[in-house]
Design an enzyme around this catalytic site. Sequence first.
Site, PDB file in Angstrom:
ATOM      1  N   CYS A   9       0.871  -1.187   0.000  1.00 13.12           N
ATOM      2  CA  CYS A   9       0.000   0.000   0.000  1.00 13.12           C
ATOM      3  C   CYS A   9       0.909   1.240   0.000  1.00 13.12           C
ATOM      4  O   CYS A   9       2.128   1.128   0.156  1.00 13.12           O
ATOM      5  CB  CYS A   9      -0.855  -0.002   1.262  1.00 13.12           C
ATOM      6  SG  CYS A   9       0.177   0.032   2.751  1.00 13.12           S
ATOM      7  N   HIS A  38       5.699  -4.944   8.725  1.00  8.61           N
ATOM      8  CA  HIS A  38       5.737  -6.318   9.219  1.00  8.61           C
ATOM      9  C   HIS A  38       6.002  -7.309   8.087  1.00  8.61           C
ATOM     10  O   HIS A  38       5.103  -7.995   7.614  1.00  8.61           O
ATOM     11  CB  HIS A  38       4.429  -6.670   9.940  1.00  8.61           C
ATOM     12  CG  HIS A  38       4.360  -6.084  11.315  1.00  8.61           C
ATOM     13  ND1 HIS A  38       3.185  -5.836  11.968  1.00  8.61           N
ATOM     14  CD2 HIS A  38       5.340  -5.710  12.164  1.00  8.61           C
ATOM     15  CE1 HIS A  38       3.442  -5.327  13.164  1.00  8.61           C
ATOM     16  NE2 HIS A  38       4.741  -5.228  13.296  1.00  8.61           N
ATOM     17  N   HIS A  71       3.832   2.035  11.695  1.00  7.65           N
ATOM     18  CA  HIS A  71       2.741   1.822  12.660  1.00  7.65           C
ATOM     19  C   HIS A  71       2.539   3.001  13.601  1.00  7.65           C
ATOM     20  O   HIS A  71       1.538   3.056  14.300  1.00  7.65           O
ATOM     21  CB  HIS A  71       3.044   0.571  13.497  1.00  7.65           C
ATOM     22  CG  HIS A  71       3.469  -0.594  12.663  1.00  7.65           C
ATOM     23  ND1 HIS A  71       4.795  -0.917  12.445  1.00  7.65           N
ATOM     24  CD2 HIS A  71       2.753  -1.482  11.963  1.00  7.65           C
ATOM     25  CE1 HIS A  71       4.867  -1.961  11.652  1.00  7.65           C
ATOM     26  NE2 HIS A  71       3.648  -2.326  11.340  1.00  7.65           N
ATOM     27  N   CYS A  93       2.533   6.041   8.887  1.00 10.81           N
ATOM     28  CA  CYS A  93       1.643   6.224   7.730  1.00 10.81           C
ATOM     29  C   CYS A  93       0.726   7.425   7.982  1.00 10.81           C
ATOM     30  O   CYS A  93       0.145   7.558   9.067  1.00 10.81           O
ATOM     31  CB  CYS A  93       0.801   4.969   7.505  1.00 10.81           C
ATOM     32  SG  CYS A  93      -0.374   5.217   6.154  1.00 10.81           S
ATOM     33  N   HIS A 121      -0.837  -4.689  19.422  1.00  3.45           N
ATOM     34  CA  HIS A 121      -0.322  -4.321  18.097  1.00  3.45           C
ATOM     35  C   HIS A 121       0.384  -2.964  18.220  1.00  3.45           C
ATOM     36  O   HIS A 121      -0.117  -2.067  18.898  1.00  3.45           O
ATOM     37  CB  HIS A 121      -1.471  -4.248  17.092  1.00  3.45           C
ATOM     38  CG  HIS A 121      -0.993  -4.121  15.673  1.00  3.45           C
ATOM     39  ND1 HIS A 121      -0.599  -2.921  15.140  1.00  3.45           N
ATOM     40  CD2 HIS A 121      -0.809  -5.039  14.696  1.00  3.45           C
ATOM     41  CE1 HIS A 121      -0.212  -3.105  13.884  1.00  3.45           C
ATOM     42  NE2 HIS A 121      -0.326  -4.382  13.590  1.00  3.45           N
ATOM     43  N   GLU A 123       0.597  -0.449  16.323  1.00  2.72           N
ATOM     44  CA  GLU A 123      -0.216   0.715  15.941  1.00  2.72           C
ATOM     45  C   GLU A 123      -1.153   1.102  17.081  1.00  2.72           C
ATOM     46  O   GLU A 123      -1.353   2.294  17.365  1.00  2.72           O
ATOM     47  CB  GLU A 123      -1.032   0.404  14.676  1.00  2.72           C
ATOM     48  CG  GLU A 123      -1.870   1.611  14.257  1.00  2.72           C
ATOM     49  CD  GLU A 123      -2.837   1.323  13.125  1.00  2.72           C
ATOM     50  OE1 GLU A 123      -2.483   0.556  12.208  1.00  2.72           O
ATOM     51  OE2 GLU A 123      -3.955   1.866  13.155  1.00  2.72           O
ATOM     52  N   THR A 161      -6.181   0.993  11.731  1.00  3.27           N
ATOM     53  CA  THR A 161      -6.337   1.141  10.278  1.00  3.27           C
ATOM     54  C   THR A 161      -6.445  -0.180   9.535  1.00  3.27           C
ATOM     55  O   THR A 161      -6.985  -0.230   8.437  1.00  3.27           O
ATOM     56  CB  THR A 161      -5.139   1.900   9.686  1.00  3.27           C
ATOM     57  OG1 THR A 161      -3.957   1.206  10.070  1.00  3.27           O
ATOM     58  CG2 THR A 161      -5.087   3.323  10.135  1.00  3.27           C
ATOM     59  N   SER A 219       1.629  -9.866  10.664  1.00  2.03           N
ATOM     60  CA  SER A 219       0.982  -8.796   9.898  1.00  2.03           C
ATOM     61  C   SER A 219      -0.524  -8.879  10.118  1.00  2.03           C
ATOM     62  O   SER A 219      -1.180  -9.833   9.693  1.00  2.03           O
ATOM     63  CB  SER A 219       1.332  -8.951   8.416  1.00  2.03           C
ATOM     64  OG  SER A 219       0.367  -8.304   7.620  1.00  2.03           O
ATOM     65  N   SER A 220      -1.060  -7.870  10.777  1.00  2.00           N
ATOM     66  CA  SER A 220      -2.482  -7.868  11.141  1.00  2.00           C
ATOM     67  C   SER A 220      -3.367  -7.946   9.895  1.00  2.00           C
ATOM     68  O   SER A 220      -4.296  -8.749   9.830  1.00  2.00           O
ATOM     69  CB  SER A 220      -2.758  -6.591  11.940  1.00  2.00           C
ATOM     70  OG  SER A 220      -4.121  -6.378  12.105  1.00  2.00           O
TER      71      SER A 220
HETATM   72  S1  SF4 Z   1      -2.868   2.608   7.232  1.00  2.00           S
HETATM   73 FE1  SF4 Z   1      -1.555   0.784   7.066  1.00  2.00          FE
HETATM   74  S2  SF4 Z   1      -2.481  -0.439   5.448  1.00  2.00           S
HETATM   75 FE2  SF4 Z   1      -3.372   1.640   5.296  1.00  2.00          FE
HETATM   76  S3  SF4 Z   1      -2.072   2.746   3.798  1.00  2.00           S
HETATM   77 FE3  SF4 Z   1      -1.240   3.134   5.847  1.00  2.00          FE
HETATM   78  S4  SF4 Z   1       0.342   1.561   6.153  1.00  2.00           S
HETATM   79 FE4  SF4 Z   1      -0.971   0.882   4.462  1.00  2.00          FE
END
Ligand code: SF4
Length: 311
Positions: A9, A38, A71, A93, A121, A123, A161, A219-220
């Site tokens: 992503c 991850h 995360h 992110c 987790h 995040e 997320t 990896s969730s």
């Molecule tokens: S929130 Fe996580 S899965 Fe969504 S774009 Fe960001 S890194 Fe990728």
Amino acid sequence: MLAQPRGFCAGVIRAIDIVEQALAQYGAPVYVRHEIVHNRHVVERLRAKGARFVEHLSAVPAGAITIFSAHGVARVVEIDARTRDLHVLDATCPLVAKVHNQGKRYVKDGRQVILVGHAGHPEVEGTMGQIPAPVLLVQTVADVDALELSAETRVAYITQTTLSVDDTRAIIAALERRFSDLVGPDIDDICYATQNRQSAVRQLARIADLILVVGARNSSNSNRLREIGAEAGVPSHLIADGSELDPDWVAGVETVGITAGASAPEELVHSVLDALRRLGPIDVAVLPGIEESVEFRLPAELIRALPVSSG
Ligand code: SF4
């Protein structure tokens, strides 16, 4: 049959780019708190280039280049980094940072924040640690029922997320039943990549006799893709790469559906295709699906350092 979209992503691409660009700009070593994303293959490749992965900032020498993983991190980690004079590049992110900001806004508005996510987790730890008030974590509908809050409490929810709207629907419905004054983010605020990969694996489940999800055990979002395949009644396995393919799974199978978690590089999907080819001839096709065009910008100090194109 390959799912579309699958794999990386925009948040993962940005995080990996930050490590690579930092190595190019500042030289090795650069320190990364937690696995940048991850996936062991990604981590090993970056380690070979000079990235050092640490779980605690105490392992980073004063003043060193330090990258926070995709995360996100708790506020105390940011403060710790500042106190130790570390040169931080934040690969959190932007969609995770957006959840942090939503939580902070709700606290400012005087609401009790409830986070829908998985305990432990990174995040979730980062998000809970970014919000300047106690946050309640719920993982199930039973957790909602067990909350010790009155029905009139002004409540707001935010979500991890890598859970999608579909994942959280039942929990949010339970919150709506329990609380008369509940607010949450807009439906289009969820992570596009999570939702798209989950929709694609549902589509795949309609035509596949077996689903292979390429991704790491921790990896969730990859685990969730496997669960969705299994919930649709299709035998589904999470595998790190082609070496983990069990020939017994494909015995008598006509259509193998393959997808990959958001942190799994495409080369690992190819390694699964190669492993299948070693068992017999295969035809490979991609199931039509959403073409993603989301891109996230690098931090300003790295953008400035990008080499100027000669074209
Ligand atoms: S929130 Fe996580 S899965 Fe969504 S774009 Fe960001 S890194 Fe990728």
